[in-house]
Scaffold this active site. Structure first.
Site, short mmCIF file in Angstrom:
data_model
loop_
_atom_site.label_atom_id
_atom_site.label_comp_id
_atom_site.label_asym_id
_atom_site.label_seq_id
_atom_site.Cartn_x
_atom_site.Cartn_y
_atom_site.Cartn_z
N ARG A 140 26.67 38.76 54.28
CA ARG A 140 25.29 38.34 54.52
C ARG A 140 25.19 37.24 55.58
O ARG A 140 24.32 36.37 55.48
CB ARG A 140 24.62 37.84 53.22
CG ARG A 140 24.50 38.89 52.15
CD ARG A 140 23.08 39.42 52.05
NE ARG A 140 23.05 40.54 51.12
CZ ARG A 140 22.49 40.51 49.93
NH1 ARG A 140 21.86 39.44 49.52
NH2 ARG A 140 22.53 41.58 49.16
N ARG A 144 18.83 35.05 55.26
CA ARG A 144 17.74 34.10 55.08
C ARG A 144 18.10 32.62 55.19
O ARG A 144 17.22 31.79 55.26
CB ARG A 144 17.06 34.36 53.72
CG ARG A 144 16.23 35.61 53.72
CD ARG A 144 15.87 36.03 52.31
NE ARG A 144 17.09 36.43 51.62
CZ ARG A 144 17.15 36.82 50.35
NH1 ARG A 144 16.05 36.84 49.63
NH2 ARG A 144 18.28 37.17 49.81
N ARG A 193 11.77 37.68 60.31
CA ARG A 193 11.21 38.22 59.06
C ARG A 193 9.73 37.86 58.88
O ARG A 193 9.01 38.51 58.13
CB ARG A 193 12.04 37.75 57.87
CG ARG A 193 13.31 38.53 57.67
CD ARG A 193 13.09 39.90 57.01
NE ARG A 193 12.87 39.74 55.57
CZ ARG A 193 11.71 39.86 54.97
NH1 ARG A 193 10.63 40.15 55.67
NH2 ARG A 193 11.61 39.69 53.68
N ASP A 238 21.12 47.80 54.80
CA ASP A 238 21.21 47.57 53.37
C ASP A 238 21.88 48.77 52.72
O ASP A 238 21.81 49.88 53.26
CB ASP A 238 19.84 47.34 52.74
CG ASP A 238 19.99 46.69 51.37
OD1 ASP A 238 20.27 45.48 51.31
OD2 ASP A 238 19.91 47.41 50.35
N TYR A 276 21.48 50.99 40.91
CA TYR A 276 20.11 50.77 41.39
C TYR A 276 19.25 52.01 41.23
O TYR A 276 18.07 51.93 40.87
CB TYR A 276 20.12 50.32 42.85
CG TYR A 276 20.59 48.89 43.01
CD1 TYR A 276 19.74 47.82 42.72
CD2 TYR A 276 21.88 48.60 43.42
CE1 TYR A 276 20.18 46.51 42.85
CE2 TYR A 276 22.32 47.30 43.54
CZ TYR A 276 21.47 46.26 43.26
OH TYR A 276 21.89 44.96 43.37
O1 CP3 Z 1 26.51 41.33 54.79
C1 CP3 Z 1 25.64 41.47 55.66
O2 CP3 Z 1 25.14 40.52 56.30
C2 CP3 Z 1 25.22 42.86 56.07
C3 CP3 Z 1 23.94 43.27 55.62
C4 CP3 Z 1 23.77 43.50 54.15
C5 CP3 Z 1 22.58 43.20 53.44
N1 CP3 Z 1 22.71 43.68 52.18
C6 CP3 Z 1 21.42 42.53 54.00
C7 CP3 Z 1 20.36 42.08 53.09
C8 CP3 Z 1 24.65 44.08 53.25
C9 CP3 Z 1 26.08 44.52 53.46
C10 CP3 Z 1 23.97 44.22 52.02
C11 CP3 Z 1 24.58 44.84 50.86
C12 CP3 Z 1 23.85 44.91 49.62
N2 CP3 Z 1 22.51 45.10 49.44
C13 CP3 Z 1 24.46 44.89 48.36
C14 CP3 Z 1 25.94 44.83 48.10
C15 CP3 Z 1 26.49 43.48 48.34
C16 CP3 Z 1 25.89 42.40 47.54
O3 CP3 Z 1 25.35 41.47 48.18
O4 CP3 Z 1 25.99 42.43 46.33
C17 CP3 Z 1 23.47 45.02 47.40
C18 CP3 Z 1 23.67 45.01 45.92
C19 CP3 Z 1 22.24 45.17 48.10
C20 CP3 Z 1 20.89 45.38 47.54
C21 CP3 Z 1 20.03 44.27 47.89
N3 CP3 Z 1 19.48 44.07 49.14
C22 CP3 Z 1 19.61 43.23 47.05
C23 CP3 Z 1 20.02 43.05 45.62
C24 CP3 Z 1 18.77 42.40 47.83
C25 CP3 Z 1 18.00 41.22 47.38
C26 CP3 Z 1 18.92 40.08 47.35
C27 CP3 Z 1 18.20 38.78 47.26
O5 CP3 Z 1 18.94 37.79 47.24
O6 CP3 Z 1 16.94 38.73 47.24
C28 CP3 Z 1 18.74 42.93 49.13
C29 CP3 Z 1 18.02 42.36 50.29
C30 CP3 Z 1 18.84 41.98 51.46
N4 CP3 Z 1 19.89 42.69 51.96
C31 CP3 Z 1 18.59 40.85 52.30
C32 CP3 Z 1 19.54 40.91 53.33
C33 CP3 Z 1 19.67 39.98 54.49
C34 CP3 Z 1 17.48 39.84 52.13
C35 CP3 Z 1 16.23 40.52 52.54
C36 CP3 Z 1 15.17 39.64 53.10
O7 CP3 Z 1 15.21 39.34 54.30
O8 CP3 Z 1 14.24 39.31 52.35
#
Ligand code: CP3
Length: 341
Positions: free
Chosen positions: A25, A29, A38, A74, A150
């Site tokens: 990540r 954010r 965003r 994602d 999910y």
């Molecule tokens: O690592 C990276 O920077 C690459 C991009 C990436 C994102 N999500 C961006 C993201 C990757 C590899 C993921 C993987 C992902 N997404 C996973 C597996 C890894 C992990 O972190 O557990 C999972 C379970 C998801 C599903 C997901 N997407 C969730 C649970 C959430 C919400 C998380 C939260 O903290 O609110 C997301 C959103 C997400 N994915 C964001 C980002 C940058 C935040 C979105 C925003 O801008 O509001």
């Protein structure tokens, strides 16, 4: 060494001039410049637009001297491509309003050709490589079990009651869904290798929600099936809360293993032998004073040793993370010399 040589060397257990560093990540954010984008564009629109995806992928590289980037997207783009609606709701994370709960729900999912249905990430990878040829780019996908979580639960969950219940009440439909996901995931990772990703990471964030028996019965074979379809680049397999079944991670078919912060590295080395590892600083440690971040970073580098280690966090960086903490981590890795330690 170039960044490419350093990353590839570490992922394949070859000697490197210093341990490479990137973090999960890293585009996200905690960066004001990400929040600026965003404020104009929804998260899903970001995931669907290669120009914007590349723009935010580059953001952390302009702040920190990192050895790799991970392409912005994602894991839930796969359920979307299979026809399941995905929403991101502020404060709640992902919501899939029509969860999969029956055999008919599984059968109603599409099994599209991955190159047709998921063109954005391969295109983003190609554009990134043109924009930043000196920095290796990583591809990724969710692991079948984590996607299953999910898709069946319909959102994040503490206990994954619906996902686990489906395994036990309808094992056949569950197996069918996991098989279909494994094929999608494997083909998706391969399109990313073909587009120029230096390596690919499969995220099995919820592997640790399973008992050992269920991990072996469900998540592991699905992970193996997905990874067996990917050739031509190192494959990383990341799990969370998996200390109790580290020994099983040798048999996923992955080339390297991503560890969360609970894993003791000497124990992991003992169990995994010379299999390369990635990790594993607690992401919340970045909130500590910079000198404490540096101390913890150096402790991990020392434990992991010079060969077969990519420095990373044990999970994704969190939104309130102070940027000084990230700087302290990256600088501590870059300045560390194993021979002087
Ligand atoms: O690592 C990276 O920077 C690459 C991009 C990436 C994102 N999500 C961006 C993201 C990757 C590899 C993921 C993987 C992902 N997404 C996973 C597996 C890894 C992990 O972190 O557990 C999972 C379970 C998801 C599903 C997901 N997407 C969730 C649970 C959430 C919400 C998380 C939260 O903290 O609110 C997301 C959103 C997400 N994915 C964001 C980002 C940058 C935040 C979105 C925003 O801008 O509001």
């Amino acid at each position: 060494m170039t960044r490419h040589e350093r990353m590839l060397g570490a992922l394949t257990g070859q000697p490197v001039d210093r341990t490479p560093v990137w973090f999960m990540r890293q585009a996200g954010r905690y960066l004001p410049e990400y929040m600026e984008v965003r404020s104009r564009v929804s998260f899903l629109d970001l995931c669907h637009d290669p120009d914007l995806a590349v723009l935010v992928t580059l953001q952390p590289l302009d702040r920190f001297d990192l050895d790799a980037a991970i392409i912005f997207s994602d894991i839930l783009t796969i359920p979307e491509a299979m026809g399941q609606e995905v929403q991101f709701i502020k404060g709640r994370g992902p919501v899939l309003p029509k969860p999969i709960r029956s055999r008919d729900d599984v059968r109603a999912l599409k099994q599209p050709d991955v190159a047709d249905a998921l063109p954005v990430v391969p295109e983003s990878l190609r554009r990134f490589i043109k924009a930043r040829p000196d920095t290796p780019i990583l591809g990724f996908a969710g692991a079948p079990w984590t996607l299953f979580c999910y898709m069946v639960e319909g959102s994040g969950s503490k206990n994954w009651e619906n996902a686990k219940k489906m395994l036990w009440t309808d094992p056949e439909a569950s197996q069918e869904l996991l098989n279909r996901l494994a094929d999608m995931v494997g083909d998706y990772l391969q399109t990313q290798v073909d587009a120029g990703a230096l390596a690919v990471q499969m995220f099995d964030t919820w592997a640790g929600a399973l008992s050992q028996e269920d991990f072996k019965r469900w998540a592991l074979p699905a992970a193996q099936r997905a990874l067996s379809r990917v050739k031509g680049a190192p494959r990383l397999y990341f799990t969370k809360d998996s200390s109790p079944f580290l020994h099983l991670l040798k048999s996923t078919g992955a080339d390297a293993v991503g560890l969360d912060w609970r894993v003791d590295i000497p124990m992991a080395r003992e169990i995994l032998g010379d299999m390369p590892i990635q990790g594993n600083l607690d992401p919340i440690a970045l909130y500590a004073p910079p000198e404490e971040v540096a101390r913890r970073t150096r402790a991990i580098l020392k434990q992991a040793g010079p060969v077969g280690h990519v420095f990373n966090l044990g999970h994704g960086v969190t939104p309130n993370t102070p940027i000084e903490g990230v700087h302290a981590m990256v600088e501590a890795v870059r300045s560390y010399r194993h021979d002087e330690a």
